[in-house]
Design a protein around this motif. Structure first.
Motif, PDB file in Angstrom:
ATOM      1  N   ARG A 117      73.977  57.147  38.080  1.00  0.00           N
ATOM      2  CA  ARG A 117      73.505  57.800  36.854  1.00  0.00           C
ATOM      3  C   ARG A 117      73.878  59.281  36.818  1.00  0.00           C
ATOM      4  O   ARG A 117      74.061  59.862  35.752  1.00  0.00           O
ATOM      5  CB  ARG A 117      71.990  57.638  36.743  1.00  0.00           C
ATOM      6  CG  ARG A 117      71.398  58.191  35.457  1.00  0.00           C
ATOM      7  CD  ARG A 117      69.913  57.899  35.374  1.00  0.00           C
ATOM      8  NE  ARG A 117      69.666  56.474  35.329  1.00  0.00           N
ATOM      9  CZ  ARG A 117      69.731  55.732  34.221  1.00  0.00           C
ATOM     10  NH1 ARG A 117      70.062  56.306  33.074  1.00  0.00           N
ATOM     11  NH2 ARG A 117      69.482  54.436  34.266  1.00  0.00           N
ATOM     12  N   ASP A 134      76.181  48.850  34.797  1.00  0.00           N
ATOM     13  CA  ASP A 134      74.947  48.071  34.723  1.00  0.00           C
ATOM     14  C   ASP A 134      73.723  48.977  34.649  1.00  0.00           C
ATOM     15  O   ASP A 134      72.591  48.508  34.690  1.00  0.00           O
ATOM     16  CB  ASP A 134      74.825  47.143  35.938  1.00  0.00           C
ATOM     17  CG  ASP A 134      75.770  45.951  35.832  1.00  0.00           C
ATOM     18  OD1 ASP A 134      76.119  45.571  34.702  1.00  0.00           O
ATOM     19  OD2 ASP A 134      76.176  45.419  36.885  1.00  0.00           O
ATOM     20  N   LEU A 135      73.962  50.292  34.542  1.00  0.00           N
ATOM     21  CA  LEU A 135      72.868  51.243  34.359  1.00  0.00           C
ATOM     22  C   LEU A 135      72.359  51.173  32.918  1.00  0.00           C
ATOM     23  O   LEU A 135      73.082  50.777  32.009  1.00  0.00           O
ATOM     24  CB  LEU A 135      73.343  52.658  34.680  1.00  0.00           C
ATOM     25  CG  LEU A 135      73.807  52.935  36.109  1.00  0.00           C
ATOM     26  CD1 LEU A 135      74.438  54.310  36.189  1.00  0.00           C
ATOM     27  CD2 LEU A 135      72.642  52.812  37.087  1.00  0.00           C
ATOM     28  N   ASP A 136      71.153  51.582  32.731  1.00  0.00           N
ATOM     29  CA  ASP A 136      70.559  51.595  31.391  1.00  0.00           C
ATOM     30  C   ASP A 136      70.904  52.929  30.721  1.00  0.00           C
ATOM     31  O   ASP A 136      70.159  53.911  30.829  1.00  0.00           O
ATOM     32  CB  ASP A 136      69.036  51.417  31.483  1.00  0.00           C
ATOM     33  CG  ASP A 136      68.391  51.322  30.109  1.00  0.00           C
ATOM     34  OD1 ASP A 136      69.134  51.094  29.124  1.00  0.00           O
ATOM     35  OD2 ASP A 136      67.160  51.506  30.016  1.00  0.00           O
ATOM     36  N   SER A 138      72.831  54.835  27.073  1.00  0.00           N
ATOM     37  CA  SER A 138      73.102  54.601  25.661  1.00  0.00           C
ATOM     38  C   SER A 138      74.422  55.229  25.268  1.00  0.00           C
ATOM     39  O   SER A 138      74.963  56.095  25.958  1.00  0.00           O
ATOM     40  CB  SER A 138      71.971  55.180  24.802  1.00  0.00           C
ATOM     41  OG  SER A 138      71.871  56.578  25.009  1.00  0.00           O
ATOM     42  N   ARG A 144      78.911  45.850  30.171  1.00  0.00           N
ATOM     43  CA  ARG A 144      78.357  45.516  31.474  1.00  0.00           C
ATOM     44  C   ARG A 144      79.488  45.109  32.423  1.00  0.00           C
ATOM     45  O   ARG A 144      80.585  44.767  32.003  1.00  0.00           O
ATOM     46  CB  ARG A 144      77.332  44.385  31.351  1.00  0.00           C
ATOM     47  CG  ARG A 144      76.147  44.753  30.469  1.00  0.00           C
ATOM     48  CD  ARG A 144      75.386  45.935  31.041  1.00  0.00           C
ATOM     49  NE  ARG A 144      74.541  46.594  30.052  1.00  0.00           N
ATOM     50  CZ  ARG A 144      73.950  47.761  30.250  1.00  0.00           C
ATOM     51  NH1 ARG A 144      74.106  48.394  31.403  1.00  0.00           N
ATOM     52  NH2 ARG A 144      73.210  48.304  29.308  1.00  0.00           N
TER      53      ARG A 144
END
Length: 224
Positions: A117, A134-136, A138, A144
């Motif tokens: 991140r 695969d990090l959250d 935006s 993915r």
């Protein structure tokens, strides 16, 4: 165009050892040397210790090209050319060249693959068009890691199909750098070269024409 000399003989005749010695001697004389090795056998390993191509590289060949019935492999020295120039020079017949690295390449769309991140290349380099992670996070065009088919479709739609709508008729490299030229100039250059070729009566079956011009010091000094 480079001069071409080839060594021939039956298997185990000593061609490779002789060619390697000749390459070494030519290098000692200060020449740049490339070797093209052919084989009729499939599945030949390239540039592994003990192979013919390995011996040629060890002898000092600047570039080695292996041509077999199932593969063609090129190994050459480091290049300072851009990825655009490398793609244009070595892969002119493919629909797209996919790079790995070249994060500082100018005018090249980039897809960032991120697992941390705190490492955000979108904020550091120009031209990031999508992120695979695969990090959250935006943003536009986030894929993915298991979405390779979707990424391929994205590339196809955005670059391959768009490029095929307006294919490049004429391309130009100057000192190894690709120069963008407008369509009407592409048509003009192509028409001029085709005219010369037609005058030589060499037009049967021709689909593509390649030309390389190397200027001497005399050519450049005459323009000053």
């Amino acid at each position: 165009m480079s001069a071409v000399v080839t060594f021939i003989g039956y298997h185990d005749s000593g061609k490779t050892e002789l060619v390697s010695r000749v390459v070494s001697n030519l290098k000692n004389l200060g020449h740049r040397v490339a070797v093209i090795k052919s084989s009729n056998e499939p599945g030949i390993a390239f540039d592994k210790e003990g192979t013919d191509t390995y011996k040629h590289r060890q002898a000092g060949a600047d570039s080695v090209l292996f041509v077999g019935p199932d593969q063609m492999v090129l190994q050459t020295g480091p290049s300072h050319h851009s990825i655009i120039t490398l793609a244009h020079r070595y892969f002119p017949d493919v629909d797209i060249v996919i790079g790995e690295g070249f994060k500082h390449a100018r005018k090249i769309p980039k897809i960032e693959v991120r697992s941390n991140r705190d490492q955000d290349l979108r904020a550091e380099v120009h031209g990031v068009i999508a992120v695979v992670t695969d990090l959250d996070i935006s943003g536009d065009y986030i894929f993915r890691m298991d979405e390779a088919p979707e990424i391929a479709s994205f590339i196809e739609k955005r670059y391959i199909r768009e490029r095929n709508k307006r294919p490049e008729k004429t391309s130009l490299l100057v000192n190894g750098r690709k120069i963008p030229i407008k369509e009407f100039i592409q048509d003009s250059l192509a028409g001029t070269v085709v005219g010369f070729v037609e005058a030589l009566k060499l037009t049967d079956g021709i689909k593509e024409i390649e030309i390389r011009i190397r200027l001497t010091d005399r050519d450049t000094s005459a323009k000053e």
